[in-house]
Design a protein around this motif. Sequence first.
Motif, short mmCIF file in Angstrom:
data_model
loop_
_atom_site.label_atom_id
_atom_site.label_comp_id
_atom_site.label_asym_id
_atom_site.label_seq_id
_atom_site.Cartn_x
_atom_site.Cartn_y
_atom_site.Cartn_z
N ASP A 72 0.81 -0.82 -0.09
CA ASP A 72 -0.33 0.32 -0.01
C ASP A 72 0.58 1.07 -0.23
N ALA A 73 1.93 1.80 0.63
CA ALA A 73 3.06 2.18 1.05
C ALA A 73 3.94 2.46 0.08
N ILE A 74 3.63 1.70 -1.07
CA ILE A 74 4.45 1.81 -2.25
C ILE A 74 3.36 2.67 -3.56
N GLY A 75 2.57 1.83 -3.90
CA GLY A 75 1.57 2.16 -4.75
C GLY A 75 0.41 3.79 -4.39
N SER A 76 0.60 4.00 -3.06
CA SER A 76 0.29 5.24 -2.67
C SER A 76 1.13 6.48 -3.62
N GLN A 77 2.03 6.16 -4.46
CA GLN A 77 2.41 6.65 -4.68
C GLN A 77 3.08 7.02 -6.11
N ALA A 78 2.56 7.72 -7.15
CA ALA A 78 2.13 7.31 -8.20
C ALA A 78 3.65 7.20 -9.20
N LYS A 79 4.45 8.28 -8.69
CA LYS A 79 5.55 8.68 -9.45
C LYS A 79 6.60 7.09 -8.98
N GLY A 80 5.98 6.74 -7.80
CA GLY A 80 6.94 5.83 -7.47
C GLY A 80 8.01 6.23 -6.13
N LEU A 81 8.91 5.67 -5.05
CA LEU A 81 9.40 6.25 -3.77
C LEU A 81 10.96 6.59 -4.46
N ASP A 82 11.39 7.23 -4.13
CA ASP A 82 12.72 7.86 -4.90
C ASP A 82 13.39 8.33 -3.65
N SER A 83 14.27 8.35 -2.80
CA SER A 83 14.48 8.97 -1.13
C SER A 83 15.48 7.49 -0.44
N TRP A 84 15.90 8.53 0.58
CA TRP A 84 16.93 7.97 1.35
C TRP A 84 15.79 7.52 2.27
N VAL A 85 16.17 6.15 2.65
CA VAL A 85 15.51 5.63 3.62
C VAL A 85 16.50 5.12 5.03
N ASN A 86 16.05 5.04 6.79
CA ASN A 86 17.04 4.82 7.70
C ASN A 86 16.67 3.53 7.47
N LEU A 87 17.87 2.85 8.14
CA LEU A 87 17.16 1.51 8.72
C LEU A 87 17.24 0.91 9.27
N THR A 88 16.36 -0.06 9.57
CA THR A 88 15.41 -0.29 11.51
C THR A 88 16.70 -1.16 12.03
N ARG A 89 16.11 -1.85 13.41
CA ARG A 89 16.65 -2.83 13.38
C ARG A 89 15.68 -4.16 13.42
N VAL A 90 16.39 -4.98 13.56
CA VAL A 90 15.30 -6.65 12.97
C VAL A 90 15.18 -6.90 14.28
#
Length: 789
Positions: free
Chosen positions: A92-110
């Motif tokens: 849903d998060a990917i599909g909500s952006q018509a032009k797609g995601l293009d950014s820096w995203v911080n890593l989270t702990r596993v």
Amino acid sequence: MARNTSLYFRIVEGRNLPAKDVSGTSDPYCIVKVDNEVVARTATVWKNLNPFWGEEYTLHLPMGFHSLSFHVMDEDTIGHDDVIGKITLSKDAIGSQAKGLDSWVNLTRVDPDDEVQGEIHLRLELLKDAEKISLRCKVIEARDLAPRDISGTSDPFGRVIFNNHSAETSIIKKTRFPHWGETLELELDPAELSEEGNVTVEVWDWDMVGKNDFLGKVEIPFACLHKTPLLEGWFRLLPLGNNEVDAGGKLGALRLKVRLVEDRILPSVYYQPLIHLLVESVISPTEDSSALTMLEEVTTVESRQDVAMTLVKIYLGQGLVVPFLDYLNTREVNHTTDPNTLFRSNSLSSKAMEQFMKAVGMLYLHEVLKPIINRIFDEKKYIELDPCKIDLNRTRRISFKGAVSEQEVRDSSVEMLQSYLTSIIESIVGSVDQCPPVMRVAFKQLHKRVEEQFDVKYLAISGFFFLRFFAPAILTPKLFQLRDQHADTRTSRTLLLLAKALQSVGNLGLQLGHGKEQWMAPLHPIILRSVASVKDFLDNRLSLSEVPQRAVFMPSVTVKEGFLHKHKAEGPQLLSRFAFKKRYFWLTSETLSYAKTPDWQVRSSIPIQCVCAVERVDENAFQQQNVMQVITQDNDGQLHTMYIQCKNVNELNQWLSAIRKASICNERMLPSFHPGAHRSGKWTCCLQADRAVTGCSRTHSAVTLGDWSDPLDPDVETQTIYKQLLQGRDKLRSVREKQSVNSLSLDALMKSGQSVAARLLSVIEDLEQTHATFQRREKEDGTSVILNP
């Protein structure tokens, strides 16, 4: 109406990753998962906390995937690789952006409690009678559970919870595909019928020592059981809780590009008017406008490469790729005044030529370059010409006679570069007969147009061939599938210098001595000597006779080939390390065949039409990684399984994808399969004894990697062009309004070719209405896809 889901993602780079090694650095790589199924692994970037990967993938998926995750790992030569962090993106998060995601995203702990996977089969029933009220839950089976034990399996048991009531199933040892078939009953008080809580079913891995490991849960609103007294189905297991917390960049970040495209594909007949307009553009071209010129006007710079690739595929399927390229190239030539700037922009024509060369010439590229690329990687020579970058401390392998001077480094570097460059040029100029005929014809047409306009013979052809095809492949062989790993720093510098030299050859030596990099001068003589042989090569390529206007491109007979390790399920049981034998495999559209060596005369073959499943094999089956299985069905209906081991996960995914694409239209595809092997009288996955028992996991035939060898799919490709035109509808309307203002008569309008905008708009509107009609029928008939809860 068919459905098509494509997921495009590019792992660009990382930054500020934590150090995991004693040296104060890390050796990072990324594992990409879709719903916990590994679909790709990037190369390892050694000793770098700010790695650059630049790797991109296209994944064709079923509609029902839930999440895409990127796990960043630190590779260790001894012991297990360390986990650095992860990024999870929901569909849903990917599909909500018509032009797609293009950014820096911080890593989270596993968090292990969040790393769940698989599904569970349940039947819930609320029973009411005069004597008692009870909640009955039949825990039938589960599949694809996460491995929690060192053996690669788990010891799962289920637990049903409602309010203060709970009950547990038995423990099934060493499996990720347990079959319980147990009914658990919770006796309820009448007052609890009004409760608004959830019925929770949890799955745990039992451990003899320490606490049990969480494997996932399902929560079903109790109110659902009032509406539907009997509820049965497969339910996706969910994490214990979404505890992902952005660590504020302490674990570093990834720069990602992700785009989701979901399309409903109409039957072919509805795309024919648009196909007709595209075909008309190259069969009966007009000077002023056509469907292609209109398409270029409404195409953004960002989407031009995708549009170019789609058009190349459409015209390849129509047998008109040469007239298509000729039409675009002629317009480009006619609108250019200086031959030195020809095809230097990112126009549709230059992008189409690039994509065309990849579509028809990748196997040819591999034949020409792979031996010399492998040699460069294996030798790992220290090569440097720039005096500002020579590091004498890195030259120990050049000489054992003591200190090495800067001049000795340069002399050695020149000698090695001349050797490599000579091998590359000789391989290219000797490959005339290997070059695909359709590529030779396209370049012959291009040569004709350029020579007519500018009276220059080789410049445009050599520019495409060397600057946009061979040189980029030498610079980044990983991105052209020439190597599995990126080059190390030393090899990367060698490749860069060779790419620069080959670009000078492609420019026919015209700019030698005029640039800033005068330290490349020692290579100028060999570059100039190569120009004559390159011109002869281009002349030989252009000597091909003419072909009919409609020349259908036939892809290479061999789709994929290479050494793999094979094991048959039938026959005596051998120890795992002896069970797999090295064989050379060939995949064509007709057969999957293998032999002891590439030159072996006797081959064993499996008809592609007999393939009914192509799947991964659980690591626990043979205690081996990267194993796949090809399940076939003979004329008597008997199933046969061949197990194949690949050298790494990327090779595994490529072979899985290639065989799935070749067999995707087979009629007898299996709905389920066994991820394990039948050994010691039972399946290693579900522990069932019967060899012929129905598979315990769903097949994944719809999941494939997109690449240059994809089969043509005209309906999907035309749908892509329709969507691009739909986005540019306002521009098309503006063109149509200008025509009205000019008050041209209908005859004049048709002669001038300016009616194309109106015709395109009419086709777009018809397709839009057809899509709406099909979607309305789906809702009315209830035929839309229902995803798992």
